[in-house]
Design a protein around this motif. Sequence first.
Motif, mmCIF file in Angstrom:
data_model
loop_
_atom_site.group_PDB
_atom_site.id
_atom_site.type_symbol
_atom_site.label_atom_id
_atom_site.label_comp_id
_atom_site.label_asym_id
_atom_site.label_seq_id
_atom_site.Cartn_x
_atom_site.Cartn_y
_atom_site.Cartn_z
ATOM 1 N N PRO A 175 39.450 -1.454 11.604
ATOM 2 C CA PRO A 175 40.693 -2.227 11.455
ATOM 3 C C PRO A 175 40.606 -3.679 11.926
ATOM 4 O O PRO A 175 41.460 -4.493 11.573
ATOM 5 C CB PRO A 175 41.698 -1.448 12.314
ATOM 6 C CG PRO A 175 41.129 -0.075 12.435
ATOM 7 C CD PRO A 175 39.648 -0.267 12.448
ATOM 8 N N SER A 176 39.586 -4.004 12.724
ATOM 9 C CA SER A 176 39.475 -5.368 13.239
ATOM 10 C C SER A 176 38.021 -5.708 13.530
ATOM 11 O O SER A 176 37.158 -4.820 13.620
ATOM 12 C CB SER A 176 40.299 -5.530 14.529
ATOM 13 O OG SER A 176 39.704 -4.796 15.591
ATOM 14 N N LYS A 177 37.755 -6.992 13.706
ATOM 15 C CA LYS A 177 36.399 -7.425 14.068
ATOM 16 C C LYS A 177 36.026 -6.894 15.447
ATOM 17 O O LYS A 177 34.858 -6.566 15.702
ATOM 18 C CB LYS A 177 36.304 -8.951 14.023
ATOM 19 C CG LYS A 177 34.877 -9.465 14.263
ATOM 20 C CD LYS A 177 34.724 -10.935 13.919
ATOM 21 C CE LYS A 177 35.355 -11.834 14.928
ATOM 22 N NZ LYS A 177 34.957 -13.261 14.734
ATOM 23 N N GLU A 178 36.994 -6.791 16.335
ATOM 24 C CA GLU A 178 36.731 -6.254 17.668
ATOM 25 C C GLU A 178 36.271 -4.796 17.585
ATOM 26 O O GLU A 178 35.338 -4.384 18.296
ATOM 27 C CB GLU A 178 37.990 -6.358 18.525
ATOM 28 C CG GLU A 178 37.795 -5.929 19.963
ATOM 29 C CD GLU A 178 39.041 -6.144 20.809
ATOM 30 O OE1 GLU A 178 39.267 -5.338 21.729
ATOM 31 O OE2 GLU A 178 39.775 -7.113 20.542
ATOM 32 N N ASP A 179 36.917 -4.006 16.727
ATOM 33 C CA ASP A 179 36.500 -2.611 16.539
ATOM 34 C C ASP A 179 35.084 -2.538 15.983
ATOM 35 O O ASP A 179 34.286 -1.677 16.385
ATOM 36 C CB ASP A 179 37.458 -1.891 15.582
ATOM 37 C CG ASP A 179 38.830 -1.681 16.183
ATOM 38 O OD1 ASP A 179 38.912 -1.437 17.398
ATOM 39 O OD2 ASP A 179 39.818 -1.775 15.437
ATOM 40 N N LEU A 180 34.768 -3.431 15.061
ATOM 41 C CA LEU A 180 33.433 -3.447 14.470
ATOM 42 C C LEU A 180 32.387 -3.865 15.507
ATOM 43 O O LEU A 180 31.297 -3.281 15.567
ATOM 44 C CB LEU A 180 33.407 -4.404 13.276
ATOM 45 C CG LEU A 180 32.088 -4.510 12.502
ATOM 46 C CD1 LEU A 180 31.566 -3.139 12.101
ATOM 47 C CD2 LEU A 180 32.283 -5.388 11.266
ATOM 48 N N PHE A 181 32.708 -4.837 16.333
ATOM 49 C CA PHE A 181 31.789 -5.259 17.377
ATOM 50 C C PHE A 181 31.546 -4.118 18.369
ATOM 51 O O PHE A 181 30.417 -3.912 18.824
ATOM 52 C CB PHE A 181 32.351 -6.479 18.106
ATOM 53 C CG PHE A 181 31.405 -7.073 19.115
ATOM 54 C CD1 PHE A 181 30.339 -7.859 18.706
ATOM 55 C CD2 PHE A 181 31.580 -6.844 20.472
ATOM 56 C CE1 PHE A 181 29.457 -8.400 19.637
ATOM 57 C CE2 PHE A 181 30.707 -7.381 21.406
ATOM 58 C CZ PHE A 181 29.639 -8.160 20.982
ATOM 59 N N THR A 182 32.605 -3.363 18.670
ATOM 60 C CA THR A 182 32.468 -2.207 19.558
ATOM 61 C C THR A 182 31.486 -1.195 18.975
ATOM 62 O O THR A 182 30.636 -0.650 19.693
ATOM 63 C CB THR A 182 33.828 -1.532 19.778
ATOM 64 O OG1 THR A 182 34.740 -2.466 20.365
ATOM 65 C CG2 THR A 182 33.700 -0.321 20.697
ATOM 66 N N ALA A 183 31.595 -0.941 17.675
ATOM 67 C CA ALA A 183 30.686 -0.001 17.018
ATOM 68 C C ALA A 183 29.249 -0.509 17.071
ATOM 69 O O ALA A 183 28.309 0.280 17.232
ATOM 70 C CB ALA A 183 31.122 0.219 15.571
ATOM 71 N N VAL A 184 29.064 -1.811 16.934
ATOM 72 C CA VAL A 184 27.724 -2.396 17.010
ATOM 73 C C VAL A 184 27.138 -2.196 18.410
ATOM 74 O O VAL A 184 25.977 -1.797 18.559
ATOM 75 C CB VAL A 184 27.758 -3.895 16.652
ATOM 76 C CG1 VAL A 184 26.435 -4.573 17.015
ATOM 77 C CG2 VAL A 184 28.050 -4.074 15.172
ATOM 78 N N ILE A 185 27.931 -2.446 19.437
ATOM 79 C CA ILE A 185 27.455 -2.272 20.810
ATOM 80 C C ILE A 185 27.118 -0.808 21.071
ATOM 81 O O ILE A 185 26.095 -0.490 21.696
ATOM 82 C CB ILE A 185 28.500 -2.771 21.828
ATOM 83 C CG1 ILE A 185 28.731 -4.283 21.659
ATOM 84 C CG2 ILE A 185 28.054 -2.462 23.250
ATOM 85 C CD1 ILE A 185 27.483 -5.113 21.858
ATOM 86 N N ASP A 186 27.969 0.103 20.592
ATOM 87 C CA ASP A 186 27.669 1.527 20.747
ATOM 88 C C ASP A 186 26.338 1.877 20.082
ATOM 89 O O ASP A 186 25.546 2.667 20.606
ATOM 90 C CB ASP A 186 28.787 2.372 20.146
ATOM 91 C CG ASP A 186 30.017 2.437 21.035
ATOM 92 O OD1 ASP A 186 29.877 2.193 22.250
ATOM 93 O OD2 ASP A 186 31.113 2.717 20.518
ATOM 94 N N ASP A 187 26.111 1.286 18.929
ATOM 95 C CA ASP A 187 24.896 1.579 18.167
ATOM 96 C C ASP A 187 23.648 1.063 18.888
ATOM 97 O O ASP A 187 22.648 1.777 18.997
ATOM 98 C CB ASP A 187 24.996 0.955 16.778
ATOM 99 C CG ASP A 187 23.777 1.239 15.919
ATOM 100 O OD1 ASP A 187 23.525 2.421 15.617
ATOM 101 O OD2 ASP A 187 23.076 0.291 15.539
ATOM 102 N N VAL A 188 23.707 -0.151 19.389
ATOM 103 C CA VAL A 188 22.503 -0.745 19.998
ATOM 104 C C VAL A 188 22.232 -0.209 21.399
ATOM 105 O O VAL A 188 21.117 -0.355 21.908
ATOM 106 C CB VAL A 188 22.594 -2.293 20.042
ATOM 107 C CG1 VAL A 188 22.746 -2.866 18.656
ATOM 108 C CG2 VAL A 188 23.733 -2.750 20.944
#
Length: 206
Positions: A56-69
């Motif tokens: 829903p937002s760039k912040e949510d997407l950034f969170t997913a990226v951090i979780d992934d890395v």
Amino acid sequence: MIEPKTRRDQNREVRHAAIVSAARDAFLEHGYAATSMSTIATKLGGSKGTLWAYFPSKEDLFTAVIDDVTASFRQNVREALRPGRDCYTTLLDFAERFLMKLLQPDSIRLHRLIIGEAGRFPEIGRIFYTRGPQVVLEQLSAYIRTQMDAGVLRSADPVQAAMSLIQLSQVQQSLRLWGVVDGARVEDVGDHAIEALNLFSRAYAP
């Protein structure tokens, strides 16, 4: 009994992973501010509406990226701190794995991104901390507490002790963040980890 995943579920997982991968590359290459949802949607060849359906937002997407890395590294930390070995061996294993992760090129780029943009976007600093450094600190301090309780390390604040070992290990990362030193050889990582742990051991000897 676990229900088998449907083709639709599998397709969503593949799409989710592709979005996170594209976003990771975009954030690391261009930074947080300069990366937009439209840019990522264009890179993926889809619509922004489709992207928003997942995040829903760039912040949510950034969170997913951090979780992934950070996912594999969190597992690495758990493996390093597994019971059944002496304290020195365990903490040396942790320090080596921790340093190796810190000195990877993508880790350097991510830390530079956080340092450079958290002032304007404090939310990314909080996201990074809660999913990365805080988890490592909690796992390490929990292990150190068991060693203090067993008398292997002197009684002290285990959180502060964990922070001390982490900070001793981060010296080499700082040199690379500042561009003072380039690259990291595996043999150097081992030497740096031993030096950090020896200082820690002298400070917390029983």
